[in-house]
Motif scaffolding. Structure first.
Motif, PDB file in Angstrom:
ATOM      1  N   MET A   1       0.842  -1.184   0.000  1.00 34.06           N
ATOM      2  CA  MET A   1       0.000   0.000   0.000  1.00 34.06           C
ATOM      3  C   MET A   1       0.885   1.244   0.000  1.00 34.06           C
ATOM      4  O   MET A   1       2.087   1.165   0.202  1.00 34.06           O
ATOM      5  CB  MET A   1      -0.931  -0.024   1.218  1.00 34.06           C
ATOM      6  CG  MET A   1      -1.775  -1.318   1.300  1.00 34.06           C
ATOM      7  SD  MET A   1      -2.744  -1.668  -0.185  1.00 34.06           S
ATOM      8  CE  MET A   1      -3.167  -3.388   0.030  1.00 34.06           C
ATOM      9  N   SER A   2       0.295   2.390  -0.229  1.00 34.46           N
ATOM     10  CA  SER A   2       1.067   3.605  -0.453  1.00 34.46           C
ATOM     11  C   SER A   2       1.988   3.929   0.720  1.00 34.46           C
ATOM     12  O   SER A   2       1.564   3.936   1.874  1.00 34.46           O
ATOM     13  CB  SER A   2       0.126   4.785  -0.702  1.00 34.46           C
ATOM     14  OG  SER A   2       0.870   5.975  -0.848  1.00 34.46           O
ATOM     15  N   SER A   3       3.243   4.195   0.379  1.00 31.35           N
ATOM     16  CA  SER A   3       4.194   4.617   1.409  1.00 31.35           C
ATOM     17  C   SER A   3       4.441   6.119   1.332  1.00 31.35           C
ATOM     18  O   SER A   3       5.243   6.651   2.089  1.00 31.35           O
ATOM     19  CB  SER A   3       5.519   3.863   1.228  1.00 31.35           C
ATOM     20  OG  SER A   3       6.055   4.096  -0.070  1.00 31.35           O
ATOM     21  N   VAL A   4       3.745   6.772   0.386  1.00 32.55           N
ATOM     22  CA  VAL A   4       3.968   8.208   0.201  1.00 32.55           C
ATOM     23  C   VAL A   4       2.687   9.003   0.457  1.00 32.55           C
ATOM     24  O   VAL A   4       2.649   9.908   1.282  1.00 32.55           O
ATOM     25  CB  VAL A   4       4.508   8.486  -1.216  1.00 32.55           C
ATOM     26  CG1 VAL A   4       4.741   9.986  -1.401  1.00 32.55           C
ATOM     27  CG2 VAL A   4       5.816   7.723  -1.455  1.00 32.55           C
ATOM     28  N   ASP A   5       1.609   8.707  -0.279  1.00 36.74           N
ATOM     29  CA  ASP A   5       0.300   9.355  -0.120  1.00 36.74           C
ATOM     30  C   ASP A   5       0.394  10.881  -0.246  1.00 36.74           C
ATOM     31  O   ASP A   5       0.028  11.632   0.648  1.00 36.74           O
ATOM     32  CB  ASP A   5      -0.335   8.967   1.224  1.00 36.74           C
ATOM     33  CG  ASP A   5      -1.837   9.245   1.256  1.00 36.74           C
ATOM     34  OD1 ASP A   5      -2.427   9.466   0.177  1.00 36.74           O
ATOM     35  OD2 ASP A   5      -2.414   9.243   2.359  1.00 36.74           O
ATOM     36  N   SER A   6       0.889  11.336  -1.410  1.00 35.77           N
ATOM     37  CA  SER A   6       1.087  12.772  -1.646  1.00 35.77           C
ATOM     38  C   SER A   6      -0.204  13.569  -1.535  1.00 35.77           C
ATOM     39  O   SER A   6      -0.173  14.761  -1.213  1.00 35.77           O
ATOM     40  CB  SER A   6       1.694  12.978  -3.040  1.00 35.77           C
ATOM     41  OG  SER A   6       2.966  12.394  -3.133  1.00 35.77           O
TER      42      SER A   6
END
Length: 898
Positions: A1-6
């Motif tokens: 799953m997203s490790s950044v989530d901008s």
């Protein structure tokens, strides 16, 4: 799953007493992705996929912004993204070679000094064995049992191998033979519309997405699952955790309005849609359906339309989530929690159908459902629709024109040992088969009612017709039995022959010997009518040249009529037991009759019972011993499963790409060369290169099986490449079949033999083709065989999506003419071809092809577009294909952690 989530889209969704994490498109829109609520639903699924997998490497914030920018550019701006499907679906024809490749990769890992266990599916993989049953026996109550017994006799080597694979690999399940077609098992059981996974201490909800090794994976788009067919090569990469590189697609909106009229079926609708979209031109594009007409279609109707996306050329044919989606999930045994989640999630994400809202599309077209009329498609292509009222005259035109039988229309040939004759246009195969219609109870019940009414009036099927019923799942048999329609279908010769693809894939089995002899003695254009989706020449049966797609009730009707020369809308279909003529209208059921039986006899319990232990299999399957360890013990004597040569001599560093210098031309082909032409799936003869290979190894002709079942053996398959009995090489225009001319000798020989001769001479090879090269099935062997024959480049006017990708995936260079095609060049095939600048080639770069004509010593040059479309594909090409690329990366990773 997203490790950044901008875009800070990670949110919570409460459904009942459960709370899920999800990546909220509405929140993302508020946080900078302006306008994404106007995206087509299919692109919203892709956008969510990017948000959830943003890692700053394979998925960057700019990729996500590019998706948002689509609202304004509508796909006109090229941008590569990385798509990560939730799971992979396989059928056995394409699945066996994929598992062979995985087994070979494990062997290669050992040779590279790395852990073979690293070669393991990281995403869930389901393989459904559905393409191996043949219609050897028909028209009797024992047909099913006899065909299953014969299937195991033919395929036990393959099934032993798959049993090993199901135990050796994690995340890999096998649905045994005799269960159903992969697409219908997917629709009725595997697909969830919204998927969930445990991550970061919670349960994440996200759209169910899938890629499959069968082009008709798109059927699941009808259940609002975004998915499409890929070659086995690409599927293997997806299994091993590699993202699928793709350009953000254009999306064509298809507006449906109104309601189907009385007498028209879902099959008539999909043949109409296919013709319209082929004319529109949607290759490589998404198609998405919308409009108030959707509320008048059942989920099964939607699946029928979505199924034929490959026939109209689109990547997918997507339907948004709607009430029929929810109803279908509940009616087919999905859990109440899952059904509630699907509805809540779709509404929260803006994936729920609102007929009053029209998303932004690249372009659109419209169909009023009440304009749909009974239709067929043929004699060679699914998009060549003809009205039922025009079918007889259309066949006569085809007979006189493309089949060259003008003046011969009335020819009849006596069938030995019988009191009847056969002629041009006689229907010798009538098959209710394949996945286009077997997801749809309405047309199967209609077929049963036609049989019931015909039986009551004393009608019978003509004696020269080979009849068969091959449902897509065991549930079909349950509701036909419950409604009493199986008895009527049996009485008309449509006995159950198996649960599998059968006739549509070329597993129609042989015609009765006397019928086959008469057809061949008279050089007759015999016909088939099948409820499938593929009718390419040479596919259905080697004795049958005209093949027509039709709804299951029309299949029964044509079996009774026995000929395409009869106008079923006007002429009598037969004579009743009272001596009076009977017309189609006399036996055609009303919509109300069909609906009433469907409501009464298609039940939730049927689905729950049939899928309660779907991986167990019958006594045959359970009796197969499971043996072997992490690597497979290859049997050198096996003619079904062999260790392929793709990794022979492979090192951790790929060799530099070299120019193609002084290559010879292996073949020059026209338009609409299908993957069936390139890599046949049906039967083959003893005189073919593949037949000679098997005979040399002691295999009798009776045990040849078909090309499809032999896909685990590269020796058979490379001999079968370009071996279709109906393919025409312009280098040998007077000969039909897989032959070519070797230069400079001028010798005419099988394409395989020529390729081997060129290899012994140290010559590279190229192939020329026209428009729509590689149309049809997602057949990776069409690319694998091309590679193994020594072809470095295919130069065509245009490529079908999957085959172009497969060529790149095997390290074969696809080049597209920028202006005129090969016909304007006056090619004879004797030319010597040079293509330079390949070491530093870039995606979609213009290259120059040089042609040296030995006859006059002149050199011609013409521009082509390199159809390596993305940077990721370029890396595949430089590595010699996607499998060596993945293998090297996994080996490096394994060595780094040791």
């Amino acid at each position: 799953m997203s490790s950044v989530d901008s875009f800070k889209s990670k949110s919570e969704l409460k459904v009942g007493d459960k709370t899920y994490t999800y990546y909220d498109l509405k929140v993302a829109e508020a946080n900078g992705l302006e306008g994404v609520s106007q995206l087509p639903a299919s692109l919203k699924v892709l956008l969510e996929n990017l948000l959830r997998n943003e890692d700053g490497d394979t998925v960057k914030a700019d990729d996500i912004r590019a998706m948002a920018a689509w609202v304004k550019n509508k796909g006109a701006v090229e941008h590569e993204i990385s798509f990560r499907p939730a799971r992979v679906l396989m059928q056995d024809f394409t699945g066996v070679p994929a598992v062979v490749d995985l087994a070979a990769m494990r062997d290669a890992m050992v040779k590279l000094g790395a852990d073979p266990a690293k070669i393991n599916p990281l995403n869930p993989v389901d393989l459904v064995i559905d393409h191996s049953v043949m219609v050897d026996y028909f028209g009797q109550t024992t047909s099913f049992t006899q065909n299953v017994d014969r299937e195991y006799e033919r395929n036990i080597e393959r099934y032993n191998f798959l049993r090993w694979g199901s135990s050796a690999f994690n995340n890999f399940r096998v649905v045994p033979p005799g269960t159903g077609i992969c697409h219908q098992v997917n629709l009725e059981y595997l697909a969830q519309t919204v998927w969930t996974a445990i991550a970061d201490g919670g349960e994440v909800a996200y759209p169910d997405t899938v890629v499959g090794t069968d082009s008709h994976t798109t059927m699941i788009n009808g259940l609002s699952v975004l998915g499409w067919g890929v070659g086995g090569i690409e599927a293997e990469a997806a299994m091993l955790g590699q993202p699928i590189p793709m350009l953000i697609p254009e999306v064509i909106g298809f507006k449906l309005t109104g309601k189907l009229p009385e007498g028209a079926t879902a099959t008539d609708l999909v043949l109409t849609v296919t013709q319209m979209l082929r004319k529109k031109g949607v290759v490589g594009k998404f198609v998405e359906y919308y409009g108030d007409g959707l509320v008048n279609l059942t989920l099964e109707d939607q699946a029928t339309i979505a199924n034929m996306a490959p026939e109209y050329g689109a990547t997918c044919g997507f339907f948004p989530v709607s009430q029929p989606t929810i109803n279908y999930l509940a009616e087919t045994g999905r859990t109440p929690d899952r059904v509630a989640l699907v509805e809540a999630y779709a509404k929260a994400q803006g994936l729920w159908l609102d007929p009053s809202v029209e998303p932004v599309f690249t372009d659109s077209l419209e169909l009023a459902l009440d304009s749909v009329l009974p239709s067929l498609a043929g004699p060679k292509r699914p998009q060549d629709r003809v009205l039922l009222s025009d079918a007889a005259t259309a066949f006569t035109s085809a007979l006189q024109g493309e089949f060259g039988k003008a003046g011969d229309e009335s020819k009849r040939v006596q069938v030995e040992g019988s009191d009847f004759t056969v002629g041009h246009g006689d229907v010798v195969i009538a098959a209710i088969t394949s996945c286009t219609n077997t997801s749809n109870p309405s047309v199967l019940i209609a077929a049963g009612l036609v049989a019931r009414k015909a039986r009551a009036l004393g009608l019978k099927v003509k004696p020269w017709v080979k009849t068969s019923l091959a449902p897509g799942s065991q549930v079909v048999t349950d509701y036909l039995n419950s409604a009493g329609l199986s008895e009527d279908l049996d009485a008309m010769g449509f006995n159950l022959v198996g649960y599998g693809c059968t006739t549509c894939i070329g597993n129609s089995g042989p015609l009765p010997e006397a019928i086959s002899a008469a057809v061949n003695a008279g050089d007759l254009v015999a016909a088939s009518v099948l409820s499938g989706n593929r009718n390419f020449e040479g596919r259905v049966n080697p004795d049958v040249r005209a093949n027509y797609l039709a709804s299951p009730p029309l299949v029964v009707a044509y079996a009774i009529a026995g000929s395409l020369n009869i106008n079923l809308t006007e002429d009598a279909i037969g004579t009743g037991s009272n001596g009076e003529p009977v017309y189609l209208k006399d036996i055609w059921p009303t919509t109300q009759e069909v609906t009433e039986l469907q409501r009464k006899h298609v039940t939730n319990a049927m689905f729950s019972n049939r899928y309660s232990d779907v991986f167990k299999g019958d006594a045959h399957w359970q009796a197969i011993p499971v043996a072997g360890g992490q690597t497979y013990g290859w049997d050198a004597e096996s003619t079904y499963v062999a260790n392929p040569p793709y990794f022979d001599g492979m090192t951790m560093t790929p060799d530099k790409v070299t120019d193609i210098v002084e290559a010879r031309v292996l073949g020059v082909f026209g338009d609409s060369i299908t993957t069936d032409h390139i890599s046949p799936a049906g039967s083959f003869k003893a005189v073919s290169p593949a037949g000679k290979y098997l005979i040399d190894r002691g295999v009798p002709v009776s045990e040849f099986n078909g090309y499809g079942a032999r896909r685990g053996n590269h020796e058979v398959m490379m001999r079968g490449t370009f071996a279709n009995i109906r393919i025409r090489n312009k280098m040998t225009p007077e000969i039909e079949g897989g032959v070519t001319k070797h230069f400079p000798s001028g010798d005419v020989m099988a394409i395989y033999d020529a390729a081997m001769r060129y290899q012994s001479e140290g010559r590279n090879l190229v192939v020329f083709a026209g428009k729509e090269y590689g149309t049809g099935s997602s057949r990776d062997w069409a690319a694998k065989g091309t590679k193994l024959l020594g072809v470095r480049a295919v130069i065509a006017e245009s490529f079908e999506r999957i085959h172009r990708s497969n060529l790149v995936g095997m390290g074969v260079l696809p080049l597209q003419f920028k202006v005129d095609g090969w016909a304007k060049l006056g090619l004879t095939g004797e030319e010597i071809v040079t293509i330079r600048g390949l070491e530093n080639v870039q995606p979609r770069q213009e290259l120059i092809v040089e042609l040296f004509r030995a006859s006059d010593g002149k050199v011609a040059r013409f521009p082509v577009r390199c159809r390596i479309d993305t940077p990721t594909e370029l890396e595949y090409y430089k590595n010699g294909g996607v499998m060596p690329y993945v293998l090297r990366n996994l080996a490096r990773s394994a060595q780094a952690t040791e």
